[in-house]
Write a protein that holds these residues in place. Structure first.
Motif, PDB file in Angstrom:
ATOM      1  N   ILE A  19      -0.862  30.249 -59.077  1.00  0.00           N
ATOM      2  CA  ILE A  19       0.089  30.674 -58.052  1.00  0.00           C
ATOM      3  C   ILE A  19       0.226  32.189 -58.031  1.00  0.00           C
ATOM      4  CG2 ILE A  19       2.232  30.576 -59.412  1.00  0.00           C
ATOM      5  CD1 ILE A  19       1.859  29.152 -55.899  1.00  0.00           C
ATOM      6  N   GLY A  20       0.128  32.807 -59.202  1.00  0.00           N
ATOM      7  CA  GLY A  20       0.183  34.262 -59.246  1.00  0.00           C
ATOM      8  C   GLY A  20      -1.019  34.894 -58.558  1.00  0.00           C
ATOM      9  N   GLN A  21      -2.202  34.315 -58.782  1.00  0.00           N
ATOM     10  CA  GLN A  21      -3.402  34.821 -58.119  1.00  0.00           C
ATOM     11  C   GLN A  21      -3.302  34.626 -56.606  1.00  0.00           C
ATOM     12  OE1 GLN A  21      -5.654  36.496 -59.569  1.00  0.00           O
ATOM     13  NE2 GLN A  21      -5.864  35.864 -61.699  1.00  0.00           N
ATOM     14  N   LEU A  22      -2.824  33.472 -56.163  1.00  0.00           N
ATOM     15  CA  LEU A  22      -2.705  33.212 -54.729  1.00  0.00           C
ATOM     16  C   LEU A  22      -1.745  34.205 -54.076  1.00  0.00           C
ATOM     17  CD1 LEU A  22      -2.518  29.351 -54.148  1.00  0.00           C
ATOM     18  CD2 LEU A  22      -4.481  30.887 -54.010  1.00  0.00           C
ATOM     19  N   GLY A  23      -0.605  34.450 -54.728  1.00  0.00           N
ATOM     20  CA  GLY A  23       0.365  35.372 -54.163  1.00  0.00           C
ATOM     21  C   GLY A  23      -0.224  36.763 -53.961  1.00  0.00           C
ATOM     22  N   ALA A  24      -0.980  37.237 -54.952  1.00  0.00           N
ATOM     23  CA  ALA A  24      -1.586  38.569 -54.847  1.00  0.00           C
ATOM     24  C   ALA A  24      -2.677  38.587 -53.785  1.00  0.00           C
ATOM     25  CB  ALA A  24      -2.161  38.994 -56.195  1.00  0.00           C
ATOM     26  N   ILE A  25      -3.508  37.553 -53.742  1.00  0.00           N
ATOM     27  CA  ILE A  25      -4.581  37.491 -52.743  1.00  0.00           C
ATOM     28  C   ILE A  25      -3.999  37.514 -51.336  1.00  0.00           C
ATOM     29  CG2 ILE A  25      -6.339  35.968 -51.757  1.00  0.00           C
ATOM     30  CD1 ILE A  25      -7.018  35.135 -54.660  1.00  0.00           C
ATOM     31  N   GLY A  26      -2.949  36.729 -51.113  1.00  0.00           N
ATOM     32  CA  GLY A  26      -2.347  36.685 -49.789  1.00  0.00           C
ATOM     33  C   GLY A  26      -1.630  37.974 -49.437  1.00  0.00           C
ATOM     34  N   PHE A  27      -0.844  38.507 -50.370  1.00  0.00           N
ATOM     35  CA  PHE A  27      -0.026  39.687 -50.082  1.00  0.00           C
ATOM     36  C   PHE A  27      -0.904  40.908 -49.805  1.00  0.00           C
ATOM     37  CE2 PHE A  27       2.435  43.444 -51.237  1.00  0.00           C
ATOM     38  CZ  PHE A  27       3.611  43.228 -50.536  1.00  0.00           C
ATOM     39  N   TYR A  28      -1.947  41.089 -50.611  1.00  0.00           N
ATOM     40  CA  TYR A  28      -2.797  42.269 -50.458  1.00  0.00           C
ATOM     41  C   TYR A  28      -3.987  42.008 -49.538  1.00  0.00           C
ATOM     42  CZ  TYR A  28      -0.034  44.383 -54.153  1.00  0.00           C
ATOM     43  OH  TYR A  28       1.006  44.915 -54.896  1.00  0.00           O
TER      44      TYR A  28
END
Length: 480
Positions: free
Chosen positions: A404-413
């Motif tokens: 979930i942490g990786q997904l959040g960063a991928i989506g946000f950036y």
């Protein structure tokens, strides 16, 4: 009955994890980076599905039946970089989420999540505001939790008495920070390296700014920056696509309606060395060195990351730890990192040293940075670091909370959906010359800021350096 079911689920998960611990290492699951590296680890091929809700929220979803859980993370462009003239506004807004909603007190909300074995949290950073939820994925537990979640994010009340309580707690925290060196030097470093940029403001506000923040400002900040069109919805869990679309749609509809915030202006690096010292009666001197040096999307990101692991990010195997701590004993600890954000990101070296060693530690550290920028890593250093990174990276998405942490960063950036595989491949192919060139493009050693706190400002020993102006000193209670 609900909690018994939750405990049963946890036991089932534990049993599944233990039963999975069989592998190529004589029947034992690999438990060290070296063992993982021997398997020629690849980045996990996550099946990331992405779409946009009708309200404009970007959704990233990974279906995973490894755990009977659902993790949701809302990542909004609502960090302290959006505070404007009111430092602490983003942090205070985030701290009040979950503290009250229409028709519900903070106790009602806490009991509602706890009774279903769910957890809710919110946090704030320079780039983003984050709201997180974890719950069992079975519909009988999931549905009431999601209904409560949507009510909390859809109608936060920011009650005046709650605002006063949270603000008092934050101000007490700021007063306590004046008694210890770490937070003071961190804020001074940020203000020095990002002078005039939103990243330079103290994320948690000041004793002057917090009392001036009113309830209507919190409400306006939430409506503007936690809007659906300014938010990424990341989900990982035991769901199918149709269920995920329904959940994301309900969340998006519950959020305030609005568009994405305009991009921040890119931060510029310091063009010359800046010195700042805070006088503080301590037995140690804390020193931070650095400059604005990178950003999310920097084409040199992988080369800088790998090179920094050699220089100071790789623990005891790194050059700075080996030379400054292990061989000479100048410091208690030393490390370096690049911190890429949307509109910038510092290169920073952090060290703590006995006051009598401060000059030697500072001088040697600057020399080692300069040497690394000029020469880059050796082939042996690069290969050892590459092996360590690949081994760690293969373990970096071991469970839902990692994913979930990786997904959040991928989506946000706005990174590509195959970013993890791309990063893994880039680490495999980066060369020592790539690293040397990247450091030279992004870092000028002579322009690094030197920010310190302790009884006196550390000096660079004169050897063959030109004498520098003595750092301006300031009392500790004037740190930003």
């Amino acid at each position: 009955m609900k909690m018994n079911a939750f405990r049963l689920a946890c036991l089932l998960v534990l049993g599944a994890l233990l039963s999975a611990c069989a592998g190529p290492f004589s029947g034992a699951f690999p438990t060290t980076e070296a063992q993982v590296a021997e398997t020629d680890p690849q980045a996990p091929a996550l099946d990331i599905q992405s779409w946009q809700t009708g309200e404009g929220a970007k959704v990233l979803f990974v279906a995973s039946d490894a755990l009977p859980m659902l993790d949701i993370r809302l990542v909004s462009d609502a960090g302290s970089a959006r505070d404007g003239a009111h430092p602490g506004l983003a942090s205070l807004t985030s701290a009040l989420l979950g503290e009250g909603a229409d028709g519900m007190s903070v106790d009602d909300i806490a009991r509602g999540f706890e009774d279903q074995g769910a957890s809710f949290s919110s946090s704030s950073y320079r780039d983003m505001g984050v709201i997180s939820l974890r719950t069992l994925s079975e519909a009988q537990y999931r549905e009431p939790v999601l209904a409560l979640f949507n009510q909390v994010i859809g109608s936060p009340t920011f009650e005046q008495d709650t605002l006063a309580r949270i603000r008092t707690q934050m101000m007490q925290g700021l007063r306590m920070e004046t008694q210890v060196p770490g937070p003071q030097v961190n804020k001074a470093f940020q203000a020095t390296v990002f002078a005039g940029h939103p990243y330079g403001q103290p994320s948690d506000g000041t004793l002057e700014s917090l009392p001036a923040i009113a309830r209507d400002q919190l409400q306006a900040f939430y409506r503007t920056y936690y809007a659906a069109g300014n938010t990424v919805i990341a989900m990982v869990g035991d769901l199918d696509r149709a269920q995920a679309e329904k959940i994301a749609g309900d969340i998006s509809a519950a959020l305030p309606q609005g568009q994405a915030a305009p991009p921040l202006e890119r931060a510029a690096p310091l063009a010359e060395r800046q010195r700042r010292h805070i006088t503080f009666p301590s037995a140690q001197t804390h020193i931070l060195l650095g400059n604005q040096a990178t950003w999310r999307g920097n084409p040199d990101h992988v080369a800088l990351y790998v090179g920094n692991q050699v220089l100071g990010g790789g623990g005891f195997a790194s050059i700075l730890t080996d030379e400054v701590r292990q061989k000479r004993g100048y410091v208690y600890g030393i490390s370096s990192h690049f911190g890429p954000m949307a509109a910038g990101g510092p290169f920073q070296v952090r060290l703590q040293t006995a006051n009598d060693n401060a000059d030697d530690a500072l001088t040697l550290t600057l020399d080692l940075i300069d040497q690394f920028v000029q020469d880059g890593p050796t082939a042996e250093q690069l290969e050892e670091t590459r092996t360590s990174i690949l081994g760690s990276f293969a373990l970096g998405t071991a469970d839902n909370s990692d994913i979930i942490g990786q997904l959040g960063a991928i989506g946000f950036y706005d990174l590509p959906l195959d970013y993890l595989q791309w990063f893994n491949q880039q680490v495999r192919t980066v060369t020592a010359e790539d690293i040397r060139a990247a450091f030279q493009r992004n870092l000028t050693p002579d322009n690094l800021a030197i920010v310190s706190i302790g009884p006196k400002a550390p000096q660079i020993r004169a050897a063959d350096r030109e004498a520098e102006n003595t750092a301006a000193e300031e009392p500790a209670d004037r740190a930003p």
